[in-house]
Scaffold this motif. Sequence first.
Motif, PDB file in Angstrom:
ATOM      1  N   UNK A 119      45.460  28.450  44.560  1.00 22.35           N
ATOM      2  CA  UNK A 119      44.091  28.958  44.419  1.00 22.35           C
ATOM      3  C   UNK A 119      44.082  30.455  44.183  1.00 22.35           C
ATOM      4  N   UNK A 120      44.895  31.169  44.931  1.00 19.92           N
ATOM      5  CA  UNK A 120      44.941  32.628  44.792  1.00 19.92           C
ATOM      6  C   UNK A 120      45.458  33.038  43.421  1.00 19.92           C
ATOM      7  N   UNK A 121      46.488  32.332  42.927  1.00 21.99           N
ATOM      8  CA  UNK A 121      46.997  32.651  41.588  1.00 21.99           C
ATOM      9  C   UNK A 121      45.952  32.334  40.525  1.00 21.99           C
ATOM     10  N   UNK A 122      45.249  31.212  40.668  1.00 20.68           N
ATOM     11  CA  UNK A 122      44.212  30.859  39.691  1.00 20.68           C
ATOM     12  C   UNK A 122      43.110  31.904  39.679  1.00 20.68           C
ATOM     13  N   UNK A 123      42.698  32.339  40.874  1.00 18.81           N
ATOM     14  CA  UNK A 123      41.662  33.366  40.982  1.00 18.81           C
ATOM     15  C   UNK A 123      42.118  34.662  40.321  1.00 18.81           C
ATOM     16  N   UNK A 124      43.362  35.064  40.585  1.00 19.55           N
ATOM     17  CA  UNK A 124      43.857  36.336  40.056  1.00 19.55           C
ATOM     18  C   UNK A 124      44.022  36.286  38.538  1.00 19.55           C
ATOM     19  N   UNK A 125      44.597  35.194  38.014  1.00 20.68           N
ATOM     20  CA  UNK A 125      44.725  35.070  36.561  1.00 20.68           C
ATOM     21  C   UNK A 125      43.351  35.087  35.891  1.00 20.68           C
ATOM     22  N   UNK A 126      42.378  34.394  36.498  1.00 18.48           N
ATOM     23  CA  UNK A 126      41.030  34.382  35.921  1.00 18.48           C
ATOM     24  C   UNK A 126      40.384  35.751  35.938  1.00 18.48           C
ATOM     25  N   UNK A 127      40.574  36.490  37.024  1.00 17.48           N
ATOM     26  CA  UNK A 127      39.986  37.834  37.122  1.00 17.48           C
ATOM     27  C   UNK A 127      40.634  38.780  36.120  1.00 17.48           C
ATOM     28  N   UNK A 128      41.964  38.714  36.008  1.00 16.78           N
ATOM     29  CA  UNK A 128      42.651  39.569  35.031  1.00 16.78           C
ATOM     30  C   UNK A 128      42.187  39.212  33.618  1.00 16.78           C
ATOM     31  N   UNK A 129      42.044  37.909  33.333  1.00 19.16           N
ATOM     32  CA  UNK A 129      41.609  37.507  31.989  1.00 19.16           C
ATOM     33  C   UNK A 129      40.218  38.049  31.680  1.00 19.16           C
ATOM     34  N   UNK A 130      39.292  37.918  32.615  1.00 21.92           N
ATOM     35  CA  UNK A 130      37.932  38.413  32.366  1.00 21.92           C
ATOM     36  C   UNK A 130      37.912  39.928  32.204  1.00 21.92           C
ATOM     37  N   UNK A 131      38.738  40.617  32.999  1.00 22.18           N
ATOM     38  CA  UNK A 131      38.782  42.070  32.884  1.00 22.18           C
ATOM     39  C   UNK A 131      39.338  42.494  31.526  1.00 22.18           C
ATOM     40  N   UNK A 132      40.466  41.903  31.140  1.00 21.88           N
ATOM     41  CA  UNK A 132      41.077  42.252  29.852  1.00 21.88           C
ATOM     42  C   UNK A 132      40.149  41.877  28.701  1.00 21.88           C
ATOM     43  N   UNK A 133      39.468  40.731  28.799  1.00 21.56           N
ATOM     44  CA  UNK A 133      38.563  40.306  27.728  1.00 21.56           C
ATOM     45  C   UNK A 133      37.427  41.307  27.554  1.00 21.56           C
ATOM     46  N   UNK A 134      36.880  41.789  28.659  1.00 20.21           N
ATOM     47  CA  UNK A 134      35.795  42.778  28.559  1.00 20.21           C
ATOM     48  C   UNK A 134      36.299  44.098  27.994  1.00 20.21           C
ATOM     49  N   UNK A 135      37.498  44.499  28.395  1.00 19.65           N
ATOM     50  CA  UNK A 135      38.065  45.731  27.847  1.00 19.65           C
ATOM     51  C   UNK A 135      38.340  45.591  26.355  1.00 19.65           C
ATOM     52  N   UNK A 136      38.809  44.414  25.931  1.00 14.91           N
ATOM     53  CA  UNK A 136      39.050  44.191  24.501  1.00 14.91           C
ATOM     54  C   UNK A 136      37.740  44.276  23.727  1.00 14.91           C
TER      55      UNK A 136
END
Length: 511
Positions: A277-294
Amino acid sequence: MLRLSSGIPTLRLAAVALLLCTLRIKASVHEYTGERFAAKGNAFVVHGGSEGIYSSAPSLNESSPGNSFIRFERIVFHRPLDLSNFSSESIHAVVFEVDDRDTIGGSAYGGQRALCCSADLAKLGVCKQGQIIYRPSTNNPGWPQVFGVSFDIDTTDATLQPISLQITKTGMYNLYFIHCDPRLKEVYVEGKSVWKNPTGYLPGRMAPLMRFYGFMSLAFVLLGVFWFSQYARFWKEVLPLQNCITLVITLGMFEMALWYFDYAEFNETGTRPTGITLWAVTFGTVKRTVARLVLLIVSMGYGVVRPTLGGLTSKVMLLGGTFFLASEILEIIENVGTVSDRSGKARLFFVLPVAILDAFFILWIFTSLSSTLNKLQARRLTAKLDIYRKFTNALAVAVIVSVGWICYELYFKSNDVYNELWQNAWIIPAFWQVLSFSLLCVICALWAPSQNSMRYAYSSEDAEEEFDKDDTLKLIKPSQLVPKDVRSPEFDTPTSGNGSPHSDLEQEKTA
């Protein structure tokens, strides 16, 4: 090239991850570890859980794979030794379906509703004073289910007998421990209850999400096959922006797969695997952050009309790091913890920062897009202007749809106070995943690696063209107007012979 790191201290996050991975989070197995009773009106209450449960066939027993049940295991009530010199009234475990909520409690002469029988109600003969008030349901025979246990004199423990309730009607079920004895205010409860659906231990509201994340994993694999095949074919023509898109796709593939395995393990064991669960949460948060920065750096024209972000890099990274931290905290609170099929009001405090940061992202993105479009139009870079207009239209549609869905989500939650619409609640988080995936597909279609990728890249010729244009405008100055009565010196110089203007004029007159 712009680095898209979040800037969050890795040692601190690693410590938090290590701490959480040592825990086993309760879920459809609801554990009670010293929960104390809280005063609610004239009663004392502990909430034992709320979950949507699909019905099973009445002929099935508890060991059948497709059976639905709620089971009490080793539920013990404790009181201090110095308060054990009396025998108590009963402590009740009350299980009811949300449609039968009006069968719990009552009021005398239309007054305030109470859970425990008051003196006025006892005078009416409808209940016994000091006992909880409930009556049989007309829609669901045999419900609500009420079980009681009391303390004997000089005893500090009261054990509720193991009970298994088969669920034969689909609904949102609630468990409360209730007592009406003010002398038991120091009592606390330990033990656990097990809740199971026909397909496994996933709560009813979350069960459809396991299949959804399975489909999303397949969708990301198909998108990845397309993108990585193009990337391999035209790797010499790849732009920095396309490397960022590759990172977002990779993070999305890991996120969807981790969520699927998280729900699958949860469904199989009834206990949520904290590490996954923690890895899924972290990967999802990193993805959303990188997507917004892109989205932001594309809107600023990075790699298209400007080679770097210059002084804006630190501000962009600060916004990205703040968004990552706020989103990570929110996702951990929502997913890495006790799971009940009811919405909590406490996490509103953590939703607001993420919503504000999202709004700031949107404002900055569209402001930057407007500036970039103006630059492209001024330089007459038609190819880049066309792709940016399509990107702007796609982003505008996504924002409009998002605002509309937020309005629907507010309407949905405001009209579902008691979580009666739990069977459709999974659509809300699923929609956001579908919307972000759709926008990612549009971006992949616009900026897919190809043999013409470099024509969308920043070129020094574009900058020189703009520089030359500006210099030309500065160097070309309008000529001064000469008054009619002022002559240039070269015309005032007298000339001899027939070349003189005066002689020409005389010849014309003579003629």
